[in-house]
Design a protein around this motif. Sequence first.
Motif, PDB file in Angstrom:
ATOM      1  N   SER A  47       0.811  -1.211   0.000  1.00  0.00           N
ATOM      2  CA  SER A  47       0.000   0.000   0.000  1.00  0.00           C
ATOM      3  C   SER A  47       0.845   1.263   0.000  1.00  0.00           C
ATOM      4  CB  SER A  47      -0.922   0.005   1.222  1.00  0.00           C
ATOM      5  OG  SER A  47      -0.181  -0.219   2.414  1.00  0.00           O
ATOM      6  N   GLY A  48       2.189   1.114   0.051  1.00  0.00           N
ATOM      7  CA  GLY A  48       3.075   2.264   0.033  1.00  0.00           C
ATOM      8  C   GLY A  48       3.277   2.832   1.419  1.00  0.00           C
ATOM      9  N   PHE A  49       4.218   3.741   1.525  1.00  0.00           N
ATOM     10  CA  PHE A  49       4.431   4.559   2.717  1.00  0.00           C
ATOM     11  C   PHE A  49       5.303   5.728   2.295  1.00  0.00           C
ATOM     12  CE2 PHE A  49       6.196   5.294   7.149  1.00  0.00           C
ATOM     13  CZ  PHE A  49       5.051   5.927   7.577  1.00  0.00           C
ATOM     14  N   LEU A 140      -1.831  -0.229   9.102  1.00  0.00           N
ATOM     15  CA  LEU A 140      -1.738  -0.177   7.644  1.00  0.00           C
ATOM     16  C   LEU A 140      -1.124   1.167   7.279  1.00  0.00           C
ATOM     17  CD1 LEU A 140      -2.401  -1.559   4.905  1.00  0.00           C
ATOM     18  CD2 LEU A 140      -4.576  -0.308   4.935  1.00  0.00           C
ATOM     19  N   ARG A 141      -0.080   1.138   6.461  1.00  0.00           N
ATOM     20  CA  ARG A 141       0.628   2.362   6.073  1.00  0.00           C
ATOM     21  C   ARG A 141       0.280   2.724   4.627  1.00  0.00           C
ATOM     22  NH1 ARG A 141       5.726   2.669   9.604  1.00  0.00           N
ATOM     23  NH2 ARG A 141       5.540   0.874  10.983  1.00  0.00           N
ATOM     24  N   ILE A 142       0.140   4.026   4.363  1.00  0.00           N
ATOM     25  CA  ILE A 142      -0.118   4.482   3.001  1.00  0.00           C
ATOM     26  C   ILE A 142       0.719   5.726   2.714  1.00  0.00           C
ATOM     27  CG2 ILE A 142      -2.470   3.566   3.117  1.00  0.00           C
ATOM     28  CD1 ILE A 142      -3.491   6.459   3.137  1.00  0.00           C
ATOM     29  N   VAL A 193      -8.396  -2.954  11.011  1.00  0.00           N
ATOM     30  CA  VAL A 193      -7.112  -2.310  11.297  1.00  0.00           C
ATOM     31  C   VAL A 193      -7.306  -1.281  12.407  1.00  0.00           C
ATOM     32  CG1 VAL A 193      -5.466  -0.654  10.330  1.00  0.00           C
ATOM     33  CG2 VAL A 193      -6.025  -2.722   9.067  1.00  0.00           C
ATOM     34  N   ASP A 194      -6.327  -1.186  13.312  1.00  0.00           N
ATOM     35  CA  ASP A 194      -6.423  -0.272  14.446  1.00  0.00           C
ATOM     36  C   ASP A 194      -5.845   1.101  14.140  1.00  0.00           C
ATOM     37  OD1 ASP A 194      -7.339  -2.124  16.803  1.00  0.00           O
ATOM     38  OD2 ASP A 194      -5.807  -3.235  15.723  1.00  0.00           O
ATOM     39  N   LEU A 195      -4.880   1.177  13.218  1.00  0.00           N
ATOM     40  CA  LEU A 195      -4.220   2.450  12.942  1.00  0.00           C
ATOM     41  C   LEU A 195      -3.859   2.548  11.468  1.00  0.00           C
ATOM     42  CD1 LEU A 195      -1.570   4.290  15.037  1.00  0.00           C
ATOM     43  CD2 LEU A 195      -1.082   3.841  12.641  1.00  0.00           C
ATOM     44  N   LEU A 196      -4.297   3.627  10.839  1.00  0.00           N
ATOM     45  CA  LEU A 196      -3.901   3.955   9.477  1.00  0.00           C
ATOM     46  C   LEU A 196      -2.829   5.032   9.559  1.00  0.00           C
ATOM     47  CD1 LEU A 196      -4.477   3.656   6.373  1.00  0.00           C
ATOM     48  CD2 LEU A 196      -5.993   5.638   6.634  1.00  0.00           C
ATOM     49  N   MET A 197      -1.626   4.733   9.059  1.00  0.00           N
ATOM     50  CA  MET A 197      -0.507   5.662   9.134  1.00  0.00           C
ATOM     51  C   MET A 197      -0.252   6.264   7.746  1.00  0.00           C
ATOM     52  SD  MET A 197       3.478   5.071  10.304  1.00  0.00           S
ATOM     53  CE  MET A 197       3.063   4.434  11.918  1.00  0.00           C
TER      54      MET A 197
END
Length: 310
Positions: A47-49, A140-142, A193-197
């Motif tokens: 998903s990228g970061f 989950l990181r985007i 998911v608990d945290l979207l970064m």
Amino acid sequence: PDRGFRWESLGFWAETLATWRQQGLPEHQSPEEYFNFDPHADLPVLSGFTDTPYRPPFQRQVLAEDDFSVTYRSAQGITLRERKHQPELSMPQFLDFPVKTRHDFEALLWRLDPNHPDRLPNDFDAKVPQWTSCDYPLFLRICGAFGHPRNLMGLERLLFTFYDDPVLIHRILDHWASFYETLFARVLSQVRVDLLMIWEDMCYKTGPLIGPALFREFILPYYRRVIACARQFGVPIIMVDTDGNFFPLLPLFLEAGVNMMMPFEIAASMEPLEVRQRSGKRLAILGGIDKRALRGHKRAIEQEVDRKVP
């Protein structure tokens, strides 16, 4: 909760680990074990970061090299010149980027298919029951709405394009939002998911790289879409990672639905006590400790921590 959640959001520099080993960190222990960090997991989704999530990526190609440096096109399609030995000791020189025109952007969209089969591991479905029943948080990181177009165009061209071709910026960000809406429907419908970064790094020492007016026009509408989609699937924490001083943008991040930020860089005057006064309890603060104090004696560290978290 009886205490804060203990974790390191981005990992450790190799040089830091080597120094810690010299200072007594046991060879058989990781820093996470030594410091008794809490378990968590990043969902293994492409998903990228800090990078734009191309699939397939560009093919790495060396273009030139000498005794000191190598110039190459990276998997991001960016032409870089960096040190041949220990490149992590300095920033690379960014020479060229893949998008200069609308045609360039449209030509690479096949690399940004949210339904590409490689975005999820082959055993994703088999692991869903494990993630559903786990007692640790899932992240989950985007790549963000500023970070992604900057990866496409480079900083200077991006900043001009907000004015010279706003239609292109809206096209890029509409696709950005659609990409993550589709990916979330694929992933978050199965795993909570608990945290979207969200990675941005859109500020420097004294302020943001774009002002509030541009943020409101270009970034805010697409943040709202992506965050609303994440909330629809039950994600409670939306965190933005941006270095530098983001005080002028803080009200807009809150308006978009962001409720956690990092790292509150003290060298950029992002004092967490002032942030708390401005934002109340609407914003969780991760960071805010002056990392320069951590190089000193224990008393200096205690004073820095106690000033923020008595």
